[in-house]
Design an enzyme around this catalytic site. Structure first.
Site, PDB file in Angstrom:
ATOM      1  N   LYS A 212    -118.542 112.971 -87.822  1.00  0.00           N
ATOM      2  CA  LYS A 212    -118.441 113.536 -86.290  1.00  0.00           C
ATOM      3  C   LYS A 212    -117.042 113.576 -85.834  1.00  0.00           C
ATOM      4  O   LYS A 212    -116.766 112.579 -85.305  1.00  0.00           O
ATOM      5  CB  LYS A 212    -119.603 112.835 -85.550  1.00  0.00           C
ATOM      6  CG  LYS A 212    -119.720 113.292 -83.921  1.00  0.00           C
ATOM      7  CD  LYS A 212    -119.853 112.790 -82.985  1.00  0.00           C
ATOM      8  CE  LYS A 212    -120.154 113.438 -81.751  1.00  0.00           C
ATOM      9  NZ  LYS A 212    -118.608 114.023 -81.360  1.00  0.00           N
ATOM     10  N   SER A 266    -113.137 104.885 -77.988  1.00  0.00           N
ATOM     11  CA  SER A 266    -112.603 104.206 -76.779  1.00  0.00           C
ATOM     12  C   SER A 266    -113.312 102.686 -77.149  1.00  0.00           C
ATOM     13  O   SER A 266    -114.173 102.743 -77.849  1.00  0.00           O
ATOM     14  CB  SER A 266    -113.736 104.618 -75.512  1.00  0.00           C
ATOM     15  OG  SER A 266    -114.904 104.487 -75.410  1.00  0.00           O
ATOM     16  N   THR A 267    -112.901 101.603 -76.393  1.00  0.00           N
ATOM     17  CA  THR A 267    -113.310 100.449 -76.681  1.00  0.00           C
ATOM     18  C   THR A 267    -114.818 100.004 -76.409  1.00  0.00           C
ATOM     19  O   THR A 267    -115.801  99.561 -77.008  1.00  0.00           O
ATOM     20  CB  THR A 267    -112.443  99.487 -75.779  1.00  0.00           C
ATOM     21  OG1 THR A 267    -111.116  99.332 -76.208  1.00  0.00           O
ATOM     22  CG2 THR A 267    -112.961  97.860 -75.952  1.00  0.00           C
ATOM     23  N   GLU A 293    -110.616 101.236 -84.368  1.00  0.00           N
ATOM     24  CA  GLU A 293    -109.321 101.139 -83.665  1.00  0.00           C
ATOM     25  C   GLU A 293    -109.540 101.836 -82.349  1.00  0.00           C
ATOM     26  O   GLU A 293    -110.044 103.028 -82.096  1.00  0.00           O
ATOM     27  CB  GLU A 293    -108.031 101.827 -84.581  1.00  0.00           C
ATOM     28  CG  GLU A 293    -106.904 101.854 -83.976  1.00  0.00           C
ATOM     29  CD  GLU A 293    -106.416 102.571 -82.914  1.00  0.00           C
ATOM     30  OE1 GLU A 293    -106.019 102.118 -81.821  1.00  0.00           O
ATOM     31  OE2 GLU A 293    -105.991 103.855 -83.123  1.00  0.00           O
ATOM     32  N   CYS A 327    -103.083 106.203 -78.196  1.00  0.00           N
ATOM     33  CA  CYS A 327    -103.491 104.757 -77.979  1.00  0.00           C
ATOM     34  C   CYS A 327    -102.439 103.726 -78.112  1.00  0.00           C
ATOM     35  O   CYS A 327    -102.378 102.469 -77.443  1.00  0.00           O
ATOM     36  CB  CYS A 327    -104.547 104.427 -79.110  1.00  0.00           C
ATOM     37  SG  CYS A 327    -104.160 104.887 -80.776  1.00  0.00           S
ATOM     38  N   GLU A 425    -106.412 101.223 -69.045  1.00  0.00           N
ATOM     39  CA  GLU A 425    -105.937 102.320 -69.865  1.00  0.00           C
ATOM     40  C   GLU A 425    -106.490 103.916 -69.143  1.00  0.00           C
ATOM     41  O   GLU A 425    -107.607 103.898 -68.932  1.00  0.00           O
ATOM     42  CB  GLU A 425    -106.746 102.326 -71.370  1.00  0.00           C
ATOM     43  CG  GLU A 425    -106.116 103.270 -72.211  1.00  0.00           C
ATOM     44  CD  GLU A 425    -106.961 103.208 -73.569  1.00  0.00           C
ATOM     45  OE1 GLU A 425    -106.254 103.566 -74.537  1.00  0.00           O
ATOM     46  OE2 GLU A 425    -108.116 103.018 -73.694  1.00  0.00           O
TER      47      GLU A 425
END
Length: 542
Positions: A212, A266-267, A293, A327, A425
């Site tokens: 995706k 994203s985290t 990551e 990032c 961030e």
């Protein structure tokens, strides 16, 4: 099956072309850009041997000209995700058994296609879809992607060559099997190379994939698909789906044959995926591999011995190349009080020379941020900094979305080392600076380590080797990629394996064999040449 121990071509990093005025590569990429910009494409999903158009579409528009439509893509329903999973599992039957050198040949061919006939197209598509200037497109969509493909083939052969000890009585072998099931690849908008590498690295090791891409990167993802098709990736090995990420992910993670996720993004989303996998762990036939990551709040710290021009040049590059949408981008900086007046003066002078606009104009260093949501978030933080007593916008601070999502390179000066933009961030062209007392060097290192939940990249600048050593030790857990007298961005495949820990991901180091090892399930084979025919050991003797 062929017989022989085959050597693959030695991997070398693809040279970065200059795109200087009058160069053939500049003319080629501008021609490709203008042609693609003037056309509209319709991108189907690629599931097994089918190209599926649902009629439920979204438009693709360049961030630097958001009213201009360059194409549409089709959105999946749940049945299409089920179909993609089925296609991946069916393709696995042959792909997992294919000789490794045949898989290697496919991806080596893909690298050469990008280096040659597809180079202008994939760069132009990245300029259009992600608003990258030509240099950022070249180092990403061409050079890094070529490097991933070449080096991963070499790393694959290194892995296969790593074998256990044997002796005259026993032959021990280690087989590196693909995972049992299928892999789910979720890729971000910001790097075309990452978008290709996440599904390709798993596929190279014999796995089949449901991929995706980001909604904001479908336009350049289409070129990746074209390259893989021409290189000979068989139908069903990499299945491409678009649509609601929650629906797609929930469908994938509910399947018993789900064997792993390869993720960049994203985290928060990655943690939610991990949580869903954990809550459904009894569903799966194997323990899924979870490779991700995620975010970064990457730092630059300058020692009082630093060279001011080097600090400024590399901080500006690290913070503002590709509008800070890496990032690894520098987004918090710690400068000593003794150097701050000179750093501030030179930074202001250099920022005044940065032009902003369409990537078609090669004089523009800055282009647009990816979409309106990103633009609005950045504008909110900039406006708040203009109001807060402990912050001041000293450079930039303007923004305009009337034509494209343009945000000026912005520098915020704060007296609060834990100010929100030192910790959060933002993923945009915003750098926050904290000025420390020279005598507080050691305490500032501690502050750098403790300020962020992330640990992706960071840089120290110093001409004092003792200070460099001190920073390297003090910040050993603060960045998975640590830079000495350089910007904290621009990791090169095969040279600086990339990844961070803490909230920045699983640190599986893309661009190295460490990542590929996550996509295999080793099997040890022990063959005994003279087999015992009596259970009794010598100790049983009278």
């Amino acid at each position: 099956m062929l017989k022989g121990f085959f050597n693959v071509p030695k991997a070398v990093n693809e040279p970065v072309k200059s795109y200087k005025p009058g160069s053939p590569e500049k003319e080629a990429v501008l021609a490709a850009y203008r042609k693609m910009y003037s056309e509209t494409i319709d991108v189907p999903m690629y599931i097994g041997s089918e190209q599926i158009k649902t009629g439920n579409t979204r438009t693709m528009t360049p961030p630097h000209d958001h009213q201009h439509v360059v194409g549409t893509y089709h959105l999946a329903e749940k049945k299409h995700i089920d179909q993609a999973i089925a296609a991946a599992l069916e393709a696995r039957k042959k792909w997992s058994q294919m000789a490794w050198e045949q898989r290697a040949a496919i991806f080596l061919k893909a690298a050469e296609l990008i280096a040659g006939p597809y180079r202008a197209r994939i760069n132009a598509a990245t300029m259009i879809a992600q608003s990258k200037n030509i240099f950022q497109a070249e180092i990403d969509a061409s050079c890094e992607l070529i490097d991933f493909l070449r080096y991963n083939v070499e790393f694959m052969t290194q892995i296969y060559a790593d074998q256990p000890k044997s002796d005259s009585a026993v032959w021990n072998r280690l087989e590196y099997r693909p995972l049992e099931g299928f892999v789910y690849a979720i890729t971000p908008f910001n790097f075309t190379a990452i978008a290709a590498n996440l599904p390709a690295s798993a596929a190279m090791m014999g796995n089949t994939v449901v991929w995706k891409p980001s909604d904001s990167q479908v336009f350049s993802a289409k070129i990746i698909i074209d390259v893989f098709k021409e290189a000979g990736v068989p139908d069903g090995v990499i299945n491409v789906v678009f649509g609601d990420p929650v629906m797609i992910t929930d469908t994938v993670l509910a399947h018993p044959d789900f064997a792993g996720v390869h993720y960049t993004g994203s985290t928060f989303v990655f943690k939610e995926i991990w949580k869903k996998i954990g809550s459904q762990i009894h569903t799966y036939k194997t323990y899924p591999r979870i490779v991700g990551e995620t975010g970064g709040k990457d730092f630059v710290i300058a020692h009082p011995s630093s060279n001011v021009s080097q600090v400024v040049a590399n901080t500006l590059r690290g913070a503002f190349e590709f509008q800070g949408q890496k990032c690894s981008a520098a987004s918090r900086a710690y400068f000593p009080k003794s150097l701050w007046p000179a750093i501030k003066e030179e930074m202001g002078r250099e920022l005044a020379t940065m032009k902003m606009g369409s990537p078609e104009d090669f004089s523009n260093f800055i282009t647009a941020v990816i979409h309106e949501g990103s633009f609005d978030k950045l504008a909110t933080y900039i406006d708040q900094a203009k109001k807060d007593a402990d912050a001041e916008v000293i450079f930039g601070g303007n923004y305009d979305k009337s034509k494209g999502y343009f945000v000026e390179p912005t520098v915020i000066l704060t007296t609060n080392p834990k100010y929100t933009t030192m910790e959060t961030e933002l993923f945009g062209p915003v750098l926050t600076v904290y000025v420390y007392e020279d005598a507080d060097w050691k305490n500032t290192l501690k502050l750098v380590d403790e300020t962020s939940e992330y640990a992706l990249t960071g840089a120290v600048f110093s001409q004092d080797r003792y200070a460099i050593e001190e920073a390297t030790v003090a910040l050993q857990n603060s960045a998975g990629n640590f830079y000495v007298n350089d910007k904290p961005t621009g990791a090169v495949v095969g040279m600086q394996p990339f990844g961070g820990a803490r909230a920045s991901g699983t640190n599986d180091k893309a661009g190295s064999a460490l990542n590929l090892l996550r996509w295999v399930s080793p099997r040890t084979i022990k063959e005994t040449f003279v087999t015992p025919d009596n259970y009794r050991y010598p100790f049983l003797g009278e």
